[in-house]
Structures are given as structure tokens and as C-alpha cells.
Enzyme design. Structure first.
Site, PDB file in Angstrom:
ATOM      1  N   ARG A 161      18.727  50.122  35.546  1.00 13.75           N
ATOM      2  CA  ARG A 161      18.626  50.503  34.144  1.00 13.75           C
ATOM      3  C   ARG A 161      19.795  51.441  33.833  1.00 13.75           C
ATOM      4  O   ARG A 161      20.288  52.149  34.711  1.00 13.75           O
ATOM      5  CB  ARG A 161      17.304  51.218  33.864  1.00 13.75           C
ATOM      6  N   LYS A 185      11.435  54.685  37.135  1.00 12.23           N
ATOM      7  CA  LYS A 185      10.400  55.237  36.267  1.00 12.23           C
ATOM      8  C   LYS A 185       9.361  55.972  37.102  1.00 12.23           C
ATOM      9  O   LYS A 185       9.016  55.558  38.199  1.00 12.23           O
ATOM     10  CB  LYS A 185       9.729  54.116  35.468  1.00 12.23           C
ATOM     11  N   HIS A 257      19.628  46.504  28.277  1.00 12.56           N
ATOM     12  CA  HIS A 257      19.146  45.835  29.490  1.00 12.56           C
ATOM     13  C   HIS A 257      19.834  44.495  29.751  1.00 12.56           C
ATOM     14  O   HIS A 257      19.428  43.760  30.646  1.00 12.56           O
ATOM     15  CB  HIS A 257      17.637  45.597  29.394  1.00 12.56           C
ATOM     16  N   ARG A 260      20.950  43.974  33.281  1.00 13.16           N
ATOM     17  CA  ARG A 260      19.763  43.979  34.151  1.00 13.16           C
ATOM     18  C   ARG A 260      19.048  42.626  34.076  1.00 13.16           C
ATOM     19  O   ARG A 260      18.642  42.051  35.090  1.00 13.16           O
ATOM     20  CB  ARG A 260      18.838  45.117  33.724  1.00 13.16           C
ATOM     21  N   HIS A 283       9.962  46.959  39.633  1.00 15.13           N
ATOM     22  CA  HIS A 283       8.752  46.673  38.861  1.00 15.13           C
ATOM     23  C   HIS A 283       7.520  46.993  39.690  1.00 15.13           C
ATOM     24  O   HIS A 283       7.444  46.623  40.862  1.00 15.13           O
ATOM     25  CB  HIS A 283       8.703  45.193  38.456  1.00 15.13           C
ATOM     26  N   TYR A 292      10.919  36.363  34.157  1.00 12.87           N
ATOM     27  CA  TYR A 292      12.254  35.822  34.389  1.00 12.87           C
ATOM     28  C   TYR A 292      12.202  34.389  34.912  1.00 12.87           C
ATOM     29  O   TYR A 292      13.145  33.626  34.722  1.00 12.87           O
ATOM     30  CB  TYR A 292      13.027  36.705  35.378  1.00 12.87           C
TER      31      TYR A 292
END
Length: 313
Positions: A161, A185, A257, A260, A283, A292
Site C-alpha cells: 500500500r 493494517k 491502489h 497493488r 489480507h 482478484y
């Protein structure tokens, strides 16, 4: 329970402190929740609900409707934003109930709106390569071009990110092991590989540009620096991506993004396992990564439709 009532602001502050200290919630998420809960507080105030313990399911549901339809004070929100706001409200009430502040959880049965699954936008490989070469191709050269090239190469090579990239310090990159340590995160770290072209771009920046930049500041340990020798901001890094995409003549919509998404899509198209991509992206759930796979299936479907003689028969 005292009869004076429990103010909304008191519960919100306790909840945000809980998320920050005990759950390690990312700052951007906390700021979003704070905005959403201020809107919720305004909604309750207009309904003349001053005691948080007196909130009913009807009021929570009415707030959910106001998010999508708008009200006298606020415009309507997109489905995804309305869902996030209602998630914040549900979390607030669940926290208050578990902490014994309220006897019931009035938000328990109120469900956030569900948005249609949006596919991430990935650039074709040729567009990515043109974008990565753009800082040098712009003809200006110098410290900024070397930095921008290194930044873009790192974003695409690692799937980081933008906030993770600008958060890097010098010792987070191990050239010998060809790895980068990213802070994701919720304070979760992950070690990801980085390719040789990105390392070469970083080396050029570190040798030929960063020493001059750091000399203008106070000796920052940050990997990416601005013209004043301070850590490059997320907004400035996003502008680097946007500016070079425009120079490269990329007509597709570009977001922070974009690289990414391109990283993930190109890995899956190349045969990478979805769980490996999940780890690389950081994730928490493979379900997030699986969106994806829809991109790659759609690509295959388009190729099939144009190439197979009986596809449209």
C-alpha cells in the site's frame, strides 16, 4: 446505572480508545469511524435521544436509511461508505453492551447494506512497464526522478500500500535477502520479496539522490524523502503515481491502489496460488484476495470470446 444518563460522546471516546489500544486498529480506520460516529451522534441528537442507554433498534435502522437517502444535514453515501458507517455503529453498541454500559444491543439485528462486488482495476503489463519508466523518460532526471522511479518500482514489486511504502525506514529493506518489511493494517508486519529491477532502482536512488535529500533535513531514517529531507507523505506519493500515469498516457482510472491491484492480478495470471497472494498483500482473509481471481477469469473469458471460433455460436 446512574439516572443522569450516559452521553453519546463518552461512549464513543471509550470505544475508540478500545479500538486503538486493545485492538490495534489503524489510524485511518479510527478517523473514519470517528467521522461516522459523529454523524450518528448528530442523528440521535435530532431525534432528541440524549441518553445512550435509550437508543432503540428503530433509531439505529433509521440512521441506516438516512445514510443511503441523506438528510437535512448530510448528503447520501455510497453503499460501501454507508456499510462502513453502520459497521462502526454496530461495533459501538456491541462494545457498550459487553462493557455493561447498556442492557441490550439495539444494533444487533440491523444489517449493513451490501454492495455489489467491485472488481479491482489492474493495468496491463505493458502499461505498468511504461509507467515505471516514466520518471526517467520525463527527461528531468535528478533526485526526484530517481526517487519516484524507486517508489513506483517498489509499489509494483511488493504489492505494498502507498502508506506502507512511505512508512518504510532504511533498515526495512534487506538487499542481500531481497526482502522488504512492511507495516500493514493494525500494526501487523509482513516480510515480502522484492525483485531485482526494484532493488536496482532503490540502489540508484540511495546512492545518487537520497544523500542530497537527507542533507536538507534532520537526518531522517525514512527510506523515501521529500525535497526538504523529511519523510515523503502518503499524499505526495499518490501524486507521484498519478502524475506519472498521466505522463505515460494511461487512460484507465488510476487510484492509490492501482499498482497493488496490478501486482495481485499479474501474479494470479502467472499461476501464483491465491493464498500466497493473500500473504503477500497482507489480507486477513483469503476471501478478500479471491476477488482478484474474478479479474483473471473475466480476462480469460474475453480472450476466449475473441479467439475461439465457436465461442459466440
Amino acid at each position: 446505572m446512574p439516572n443522569a444518563g450516559v452521553p453519546m460522546t463518552q461512549v464513543v471516546m471509550a470505544y475508540l480508545d478500545h479500538l486503538s489500544v486493545e485492538r490495534g486498529t489503524a489510524r485511518n480506520t479510527l478517523e473514519s469511524y470517528a467521522r461516522d460516529l459523529r454523524r450518528y451522534a448528530d442523528h440521535l441528537a435530532r431525534a432528541e435521544v440524549t441518553d445512550f442507554r435509550r437508543v432503540t433498534e428503530a433509531e439505529v435502522a433509521a440512521f441506516g436509511a438516512a445514510l443511503r437517502e441523506g438528510d437535512d444535514e448530510h448528503p447520501p453515501l455510497a453503499v460501501s461508505s454507508a456499510a462502513r458507517a453502520l459497521v462502526a455503529v454496530r461495533g459501538l453498541h456491541r462494545f457498550a453492551h459487553l462493557e455493561g454500559i447498556t442492557d441490550e444491543d439495539p444494533a444487533r439485528e440491523v444489517r449493513p447494506p451490501t454492495a455489489g462486488r467491485r472488481l479491482p482495476k489492474a493495468l496491463p503489463v505493458d502499461d505498468v512497464l511504461r509507467l515505471l519508466n516514466m520518471p526517467a523518460a520525463a527527461g528531468k532526471g535528478g533526485e526526484r526522478a530517481l526517487r519516484d522511479r524507486a517508489l513506483l518500482e517498489l509499489l509494483y514489486s511488493t504489492g505494498a500500500r502507498i502508506s506502507e511504502a512511505v512508512g518504510l525506514d532504511l533498515d526495512d529493506v534487506d538487499s542481500g535477502e531481497r526482502t522488504v518489511l512492511l507495516d500493514g493494517k493494525g500494526g501487523k508486519q509482513r516480510l515480502v520479496p522484492i525483485g531485482k529491477p526494484a532493488l536496482a532502482a532503490l540502489d540508484a536512488y540511495l546512492v545518487r539522490a537520497r544523500p542530497a535529500l537527507v542533507g536538507r533535513g534532520r537526518g531522517s531514517a525514512a527510506l523515501f524523502l521529500n525535497a526538504r529531507g523529511s519523510r515523503l507523505s502518503r499524499q505526495s506519493a499518490w501524486q507521484v503515481l498519478k502524475t506519472n500515469a498521466e505522463r505515460a498516457g494511461i487512460s484507465a482510472s488510476v487510484s492509490p491502489h492501482t499498482l497493488r491491484h496490478s501486482f495481485a492480478t499479474h501474479l494470479l495470471e502467472g499461476g501464483a496460488d491465491v493464498r500466497v497472494v493473500q500473504e503477500l498483500l497482507g489480507h486477513a482473509s483469503v476471501t478478500t484476495t479471491q476477488v482478484y481471481t474474478l479479474v483473471t477469469v473475466n480476462t480469460l473469458r474475453e480472450i476466449y470470446a475473441h479467439a475461439h471460433p465457436r465461442a459466440l455460436g
